[in-house]
Design an enzyme around this catalytic site. Structure first.
Site, PDB file in Angstrom:
ATOM      1  N   GLU A   1      34.348  26.320 -34.216  1.00  0.00           N
ATOM      2  CA  GLU A   1      35.080  25.978 -32.989  1.00  0.00           C
ATOM      3  C   GLU A   1      36.587  25.803 -33.217  1.00  0.00           C
ATOM      4  O   GLU A   1      37.385  26.372 -32.466  1.00  0.00           O
ATOM      5  CB  GLU A   1      34.475  24.722 -32.357  1.00  0.00           C
ATOM      6  CG  GLU A   1      33.120  25.023 -31.722  1.00  0.00           C
ATOM      7  CD  GLU A   1      32.290  23.782 -31.438  1.00  0.00           C
ATOM      8  OE1 GLU A   1      32.812  22.659 -31.554  1.00  0.00           O
ATOM      9  OE2 GLU A   1      31.105  23.942 -31.096  1.00  0.00           O
TER      10      GLU A   1
ATOM     11  N   ASP B   1      39.593  18.508 -32.559  1.00  0.00           N
ATOM     12  CA  ASP B   1      38.608  18.853 -31.529  1.00  0.00           C
ATOM     13  C   ASP B   1      37.638  17.689 -31.336  1.00  0.00           C
ATOM     14  O   ASP B   1      36.747  17.479 -32.148  1.00  0.00           O
ATOM     15  CB  ASP B   1      37.866  20.127 -31.989  1.00  0.00           C
ATOM     16  CG  ASP B   1      36.837  20.597 -30.969  1.00  0.00           C
ATOM     17  OD1 ASP B   1      36.602  19.904 -29.961  1.00  0.00           O
ATOM     18  OD2 ASP B   1      36.254  21.676 -31.192  1.00  0.00           O
TER      19      ASP B   1
ATOM     20  N   LYS C   1      22.447  19.414 -29.048  1.00  0.00           N
ATOM     21  CA  LYS C   1      23.131  20.105 -30.146  1.00  0.00           C
ATOM     22  C   LYS C   1      23.298  19.184 -31.356  1.00  0.00           C
ATOM     23  O   LYS C   1      23.387  19.644 -32.483  1.00  0.00           O
ATOM     24  CB  LYS C   1      24.488  20.610 -29.656  1.00  0.00           C
ATOM     25  CG  LYS C   1      25.123  21.627 -30.566  1.00  0.00           C
ATOM     26  CD  LYS C   1      26.326  22.247 -29.912  1.00  0.00           C
ATOM     27  CE  LYS C   1      27.557  22.065 -30.718  1.00  0.00           C
ATOM     28  NZ  LYS C   1      28.749  22.633 -30.123  1.00  0.00           N
TER      29      LYS C   1
ATOM     30  N   ASP D   1      31.094  29.433 -26.035  1.00  0.00           N
ATOM     31  CA  ASP D   1      31.286  28.099 -26.603  1.00  0.00           C
ATOM     32  C   ASP D   1      30.049  27.295 -26.228  1.00  0.00           C
ATOM     33  O   ASP D   1      29.906  26.865 -25.089  1.00  0.00           O
ATOM     34  CB  ASP D   1      32.565  27.498 -26.000  1.00  0.00           C
ATOM     35  CG  ASP D   1      32.716  26.014 -26.287  1.00  0.00           C
ATOM     36  OD1 ASP D   1      31.926  25.469 -27.074  1.00  0.00           O
ATOM     37  OD2 ASP D   1      33.638  25.404 -25.705  1.00  0.00           O
TER      38      ASP D   1
END
Ligand code: AMP
Length: 505
Positions: free
Chosen positions: A173, A195, A72, A9
């Protein structure tokens, strides 16, 4: 025994890895002192040494200009984009444009691409895994936000290549979290994965039919996550300080970094407590040379007032995605909360209100994504007893730019993947031997408002009259959401040479 494929992850703030052991059990790979989380932070210290993970995070306050975090959010982004502009205002480290219109970061005396930064974090995770498993690891399944574009996915693959780690599959994800929840349990359920991590928000509606995990719709906001909640606290404190002392602290990177850390801690405390102090001693000097402190306090109600617009934005996206999945709240069996920021009580309340039931406790918000990735990795091993099938979708439309600048959608948002489409094209003037196609991804009707995936050039067309050459352009989106294109001359069936100019960052 061959080394296992590990699940990674690769998070905006934190990364985590897991693996399925010989007995079929999933285990998180420990990093330091029983902690499973590697901060996604890369720094170069005053002596030019590179620091990754915990070491990099620990010195961030002292070295804000050379400590890269939350990168990211920038990966695979064109330099000239709203996203990059926003990030520039949020982070102390320097951003610059590379020769291909991508972003590079200034660290120490050099610049790094975003793929290089991601590669350092991946390398750290691989090294930790190798040490723990006493085996050389060279393959991984890596998760990315469902909302990642093709370019962002390519940039993550590139990060793997840089360090010789083969990323055998990129999965989304939320899908990964659904695997952690349901793999091997013979479920027949519809679930929503909400999420909310450090930097991004993702939501997916997933139908689980035993070993088949079918994403019905997905959506999100690449610019909505925990750091925006921290930022709301910081802005409130800065405003108060400016009103009281007439001093703007935003130009002082060290003060900003100290506040950033405290804002996050305060926010996290307020998930468990109702009040938290906010003290930053000696944060500035008055014009008279007196040291000035920040001495204030937050309670949960104030935090909620400052951040409820952010939570409401997530709820609006959930409603949109539900509508796109052609389901309503009552059709959903479970809502799984993933990502650290989903621990905020206000998030849980608003979700409970929307769905008429409290969210599930079935998955661990920090660990589910890595666990799902490890399970999927295991299912890809030869002779694996675990059989899983993922049916995912693309998060935003992919299409090409028409001559008038409008967007011709080839794959609509939520189109299932893998997927292929053929588009017919022809020449617009006599003797034309090249065809340039500009590809975008996004949901705007004007091509240029979306994100550029690349310019494709098909060359070597047979010379002829205007409109004579018939070219078939084949768009292929693979299971990972990565686009490839090729073209062929319809009359001869001959492939046409394709050059892609996609800026990589
Ligand atoms: P992730 O990207 O999933 O690791 O999420 C990290 C984000 O979750 C960071 O912004 C953290 O500040 C936030 N976070 C972690 N724990 C909590 C908590 N108990 N309450 C609110 N936010 C949290």
């Amino acid at each position: 025994m061959a080394a296992p494929i590990i699940g990674i992850d690769l998070g905006t703030t934190n990364s985590c890895a897991a693996v399925v052991g010989e007995a079929g059990e999933v285990k998180l790979i420990p990093y330091k002192g029983g902690d499973f989380i590697v901060p996604s932070v890369v720094a170069v210290d005053g002596r030019g040494r590179e620091l990754i993970g915990q070491e990099a995070k620990r010195q961030a306050q002292l070295n804000p200009l050379n400590t890269i975090y939350a990168s990211k959010r920038l990966i695979g982004r064109p330099y000239r984009s709203e996203v990059v502009e926003k990030m520039r205002r949020l982070v102390p480290y320097g951003l610059a444009e590379d020769a291909h219109g991508g972003v590079v970061l200034k660290v120490g005396k050099s610049t790094r691409t975003l793929s290089e930064i991601a590669a350092r974090v991946l390398a750290k995770i691989r090294d930790v895994a190798q040490e723990h498993l006493h085996q050389a690891i060279d393959r991984a399944v890596v998760t990315v936000p469902a909302y990642f574009t093709d370019r962002q996915r390519q940039a993550v693959k590139e990060a793997g290549r840089i360090i010789g780690l083969s990323i055998v599959r990129i999965i989304n994800e939320p899908t990964s979290a659904a695997l952690a929840y349901g793999a091997g349990k013979k479920l027949h359920e519809r679930v929503v994965i909400y999420d909310l991590g450090g930097g991004t928000f993702d939501v997916s509606v997933i139908e689980i039919r035993d070993r088949i995990f079918e994403v019905r719709a997905t959506g999100g906001d690449m610019f909505l996550g925990g750091i925006d909640f921290d930022d709301a606290i910081i802005r409130h404190v800065l405003d108060g300080f400016r009103r009281k002392h007439g001093i703007d602290l935003t130009t002082d990177p060290v003060a900003m970094q100290r506040m950033k850390d405290l804002a996050e801690r305060t926010k996290i405390d307020l998930s468990a407590r109702r009040e938290a102090p906010f003290h930053v001693p000696f944060v500035a000097m008055s014009p008279q040379g007196q040291p000035l402190n920040i001495e204030t306090a937050f309670d949960r109600a104030l935090l909620e007032r400052l951040t409820s617009p952010l939570v409401d934005r997530t709820i609006a996206i959930v409603e949109d995605v539900l509508a796109a999945s052609e389901l309503t709240a009552v059709d959903i069996d479970e809502v799984l909360l993933v990502g650290g920021q989903s621990r905020m009580p206000l998030v849980q309340e608003k979700i409970a209100k929307l769905f008429g039931k409290p969210p599930s406790k079935g998955v661990h918000p920090d660990e589910a994504v890595a666990i799902g990735a490890a399970l999927y990795a295991h299912s890809l091993e030869e002779n694996s007893p675990l059989r899983l099938q993922l049916l995912d979708v693309i998060p935003m439309a992919i299409g090409l730019e028409r001559a008038d600048g409008s967007f011709h959608v080839v794959f609509p948002r939520n189109a299932p993947i893998p997927n292929a489409k053929v588009v017919q094209a022809t020449t617009s003037y006599a003797g034309q031997t090249e065809l340039a196609v500009r590809i975008w991804q996004g949901d705007h009707a004007r091509a240029g408002e979306n994100e550029l995936l690349g310019d494709f050039l098909f060359s070597g067309l047979r010379k002829g009259r205007k409109g004579e050459a018939q070219v078939e352009i084949i768009f292929d989106v693979n299971v990972e959401g990565i686009l490839t294109m090729r073209a062929q001359d319809q009359a001869t069936g001959k492939a046409i040479k394709t050059t892609i100019r996609v800026t990589q960052s």
